[in-house]
Design a protein around this motif. Structure first.
Motif, PDB file in Angstrom:
ATOM      1  N   VAL A   1      32.926  18.962   3.189  1.00  0.00           N
ATOM      2  CA  VAL A   1      32.141  19.254   4.396  1.00  0.00           C
ATOM      3  C   VAL A   1      32.702  18.419   5.547  1.00  0.00           C
ATOM      4  N   PRO A   2      33.726  18.904   6.235  1.00  0.00           N
ATOM      5  CA  PRO A   2      34.323  18.127   7.324  1.00  0.00           C
ATOM      6  C   PRO A   2      33.358  17.948   8.493  1.00  0.00           C
ATOM      7  N   ASP A   3      33.537  16.858   9.214  1.00  0.00           N
ATOM      8  CA  ASP A   3      32.797  16.667  10.455  1.00  0.00           C
ATOM      9  C   ASP A   3      33.322  17.631  11.513  1.00  0.00           C
ATOM     10  N   PRO A   4      32.449  18.120  12.383  1.00  0.00           N
ATOM     11  CA  PRO A   4      32.940  18.899  13.529  1.00  0.00           C
ATOM     12  C   PRO A   4      33.689  18.003  14.500  1.00  0.00           C
ATOM     13  N   VAL A   5      34.486  18.602  15.337  1.00  0.00           N
ATOM     14  CA  VAL A   5      35.248  17.876  16.353  1.00  0.00           C
ATOM     15  C   VAL A   5      34.477  17.904  17.660  1.00  0.00           C
ATOM     16  N   PHE A   6      34.355  16.737  18.290  1.00  0.00           N
ATOM     17  CA  PHE A   6      33.671  16.649  19.576  1.00  0.00           C
ATOM     18  C   PHE A   6      34.638  16.099  20.623  1.00  0.00           C
ATOM     19  N   SER A   7      34.737  16.801  21.724  1.00  0.00           N
ATOM     20  CA  SER A   7      35.630  16.383  22.798  1.00  0.00           C
ATOM     21  C   SER A   7      35.201  15.028  23.351  1.00  0.00           C
ATOM     22  N   GLY A   8      36.194  14.141  23.536  1.00  0.00           N
ATOM     23  CA  GLY A   8      35.915  12.835  24.105  1.00  0.00           C
ATOM     24  C   GLY A   8      35.413  11.812  23.117  1.00  0.00           C
ATOM     25  N   THR A   9      35.360  12.186  21.831  1.00  0.00           N
ATOM     26  CA  THR A   9      34.887  11.274  20.785  1.00  0.00           C
ATOM     27  C   THR A   9      36.016  10.993  19.805  1.00  0.00           C
ATOM     28  N   ASP A  10      36.304   9.718  19.565  1.00  0.00           N
ATOM     29  CA  ASP A  10      37.303   9.339  18.571  1.00  0.00           C
ATOM     30  C   ASP A  10      36.670   9.381  17.182  1.00  0.00           C
ATOM     31  N   TYR A  11      37.403   9.942  16.240  1.00  0.00           N
ATOM     32  CA  TYR A  11      36.908  10.064  14.863  1.00  0.00           C
ATOM     33  C   TYR A  11      37.796   9.241  13.932  1.00  0.00           C
ATOM     34  N   PHE A  12      37.158   8.404  13.114  1.00  0.00           N
ATOM     35  CA  PHE A  12      37.867   7.622  12.113  1.00  0.00           C
ATOM     36  C   PHE A  12      37.229   7.871  10.750  1.00  0.00           C
ATOM     37  N   HIS A  13      38.052   8.191   9.780  1.00  0.00           N
ATOM     38  CA  HIS A  13      37.567   8.342   8.411  1.00  0.00           C
ATOM     39  C   HIS A  13      38.119   7.191   7.581  1.00  0.00           C
ATOM     40  N   ILE A  14      37.229   6.293   7.155  1.00  0.00           N
ATOM     41  CA  ILE A  14      37.627   5.161   6.320  1.00  0.00           C
ATOM     42  C   ILE A  14      36.581   5.017   5.212  1.00  0.00           C
TER      43      ILE A  14
ATOM     44  N   ASN B   1      35.426  -4.703   2.647  1.00  0.00           N
ATOM     45  CA  ASN B   1      35.156  -3.285   2.884  1.00  0.00           C
ATOM     46  C   ASN B   1      35.881  -2.830   4.151  1.00  0.00           C
ATOM     47  N   PRO B   2      36.929  -2.008   4.019  1.00  0.00           N
ATOM     48  CA  PRO B   2      37.702  -1.605   5.203  1.00  0.00           C
ATOM     49  C   PRO B   2      36.888  -0.781   6.196  1.00  0.00           C
ATOM     50  N   GLY B   3      35.943   0.012   5.679  1.00  0.00           N
ATOM     51  CA  GLY B   3      35.096   0.794   6.576  1.00  0.00           C
ATOM     52  C   GLY B   3      34.227  -0.087   7.445  1.00  0.00           C
ATOM     53  N   PHE B   4      33.621  -1.096   6.846  1.00  0.00           N
ATOM     54  CA  PHE B   4      32.759  -2.001   7.594  1.00  0.00           C
ATOM     55  C   PHE B   4      33.569  -2.862   8.564  1.00  0.00           C
ATOM     56  N   ARG B   5      34.784  -3.233   8.159  1.00  0.00           N
ATOM     57  CA  ARG B   5      35.634  -4.010   9.070  1.00  0.00           C
ATOM     58  C   ARG B   5      35.994  -3.195  10.305  1.00  0.00           C
ATOM     59  N   LYS B   6      36.289  -1.928  10.110  1.00  0.00           N
ATOM     60  CA  LYS B   6      36.580  -1.057  11.250  1.00  0.00           C
ATOM     61  C   LYS B   6      35.342  -0.928  12.142  1.00  0.00           C
ATOM     62  N   LEU B   7      34.183  -0.825  11.529  1.00  0.00           N
ATOM     63  CA  LEU B   7      32.936  -0.722  12.281  1.00  0.00           C
ATOM     64  C   LEU B   7      32.765  -1.919  13.213  1.00  0.00           C
ATOM     65  N   PHE B   8      32.902  -3.115  12.681  1.00  0.00           N
ATOM     66  CA  PHE B   8      32.710  -4.303  13.511  1.00  0.00           C
ATOM     67  C   PHE B   8      33.834  -4.462  14.537  1.00  0.00           C
ATOM     68  N   GLN B   9      35.034  -4.003  14.208  1.00  0.00           N
ATOM     69  CA  GLN B   9      36.125  -4.047  15.174  1.00  0.00           C
ATOM     70  C   GLN B   9      35.786  -3.182  16.388  1.00  0.00           C
ATOM     71  N   GLU B  10      35.307  -1.966  16.139  1.00  0.00           N
ATOM     72  CA  GLU B  10      34.964  -1.069  17.238  1.00  0.00           C
ATOM     73  C   GLU B  10      33.808  -1.627  18.068  1.00  0.00           C
ATOM     74  N   ILE B  11      32.831  -2.210  17.400  1.00  0.00           N
ATOM     75  CA  ILE B  11      31.692  -2.786  18.109  1.00  0.00           C
ATOM     76  C   ILE B  11      32.133  -3.975  18.954  1.00  0.00           C
TER      77      ILE B  11
END
Length: 266
Positions: free
Chosen positions: A75-88, A135-145
């Motif tokens: 079930v892929p995520d839809p694409v939204f213009s102007g939004t960066d998508y990261f899958h980790i 956890n690489p996903g959580f590390r990416k989360l805090f990096q973006e924040i």
């Protein structure tokens, strides 16, 4: 517990467990800014035009998808213009393989011969006992924040386990007290009430024969507060304090934590 007390509205009809973290009080008396941190289940159901338009009005800059490759491909995520998508992926087996953790996968884990228990303790330890570390996903989360790439939405399949732990960590970093953090985690059982009740109806015959299965199916579709408590206890066992944890796992020194709070609290 009334979900309206926390987020004020349910935005989407087709995506369960969508809410924000804004409004919670920090220990210093300030509150988490609204419309900055969003959490949800998978976004693949956002196919209705009105739902897409509502989503786009949130002006989300980053979507962080914690699911496994298998879950994303299904079930892929839809694409939204102007939004960066990261899958980790935010959950792995001990051998490094991604762990699929949609409700149906949780059910399979719970029913695995030799591991089943009346309260799902094995699954809780397997997942929640380790999720907060390396956890690489959580590390990416805090990096973006930390870099100010907000509003941000983070999600998994049901928005309850991987997403639930990530939400707890954000609130803890912003100085929200443990009980409030756990209350927010437990709100999943309000948002996913229909899914939980549907699973219990589907397996009613099995539950009637063996009542302990009620707890297992509830855990597959909802959450158990003691799982979140376990995750927090493991953090304190390893690091002693949350401050030490955030610095070791995410490089968030005391100075950086203070900057985050000045940025995201009002």
């Amino acid at each position: 517990m009334d979900k309206k007390q926390y987020d004020g509205e349910t935005l989407f009809q087709n995506t369960m467990n969508f809410r924000e973290l804004g409004g919670y009080k920090s220990a210093d008396g300030r509150s988490v800014k609204r419309h900055i941190f969003y959490r949800s289940g998978m976004l693949g159901n956002l196919t209705d035009k009105s739902d897409r338009e509502t989503f786009e009005k949130l002006r989300i800059k980053v979507i962080l998808d914690f699911r496994s490759n298998g879950e994303v491909n299904a079930v892929p995520d839809p694409v939204f213009s102007g939004t960066d998508y990261f899958h980790i992926c935010a959950l792995y087996e001990e051998d490094g393989r991604e762990l699929e953790f949609a409700p149906i996968d949780i059910e399979k884990l719970l029913m695995n011969p030799g591991t089943i228990s009346a309260h799902g303790d094995w699954m809780i330890e397997k997942v929640y006992g380790k999720m907060a570390f390396d956890n690489p996903g959580f590390r990416k989360l805090f990096q973006e924040i930390e870099e100010g790439h907000v509003p941000i939405l983070f999600h998994c399949t049901a928005g309850k386990d991987r997403t639930g732990v990530a939400a707890m960590l954000i609130l803890l970093a912003l100085g929200v007290d443990e009980n409030t953090v756990l209350d927010d985690y437990e709100l999943t059982n309000v948002y996913r009430k229909e899914a939980i009740e549907a699973a219990l109806r589907e397996h009613a015959d099995q539950i009637e024969k063996a009542p302990e299965f009620r707890k297992l199916y509830s855990l597959a579709e909802g959450v158990d507060r003691k799982a979140a408590e376990l995750a927090l206890s493991r953090i304190k066992e390893r690091y002693g304090t949350y401050d030490a944890y955030f610095e070791a796992e995410y490089g968030l020194t005391g100075e950086k934590i203070e900057k985050l709070r000045n940025c995201y609290l009002v």
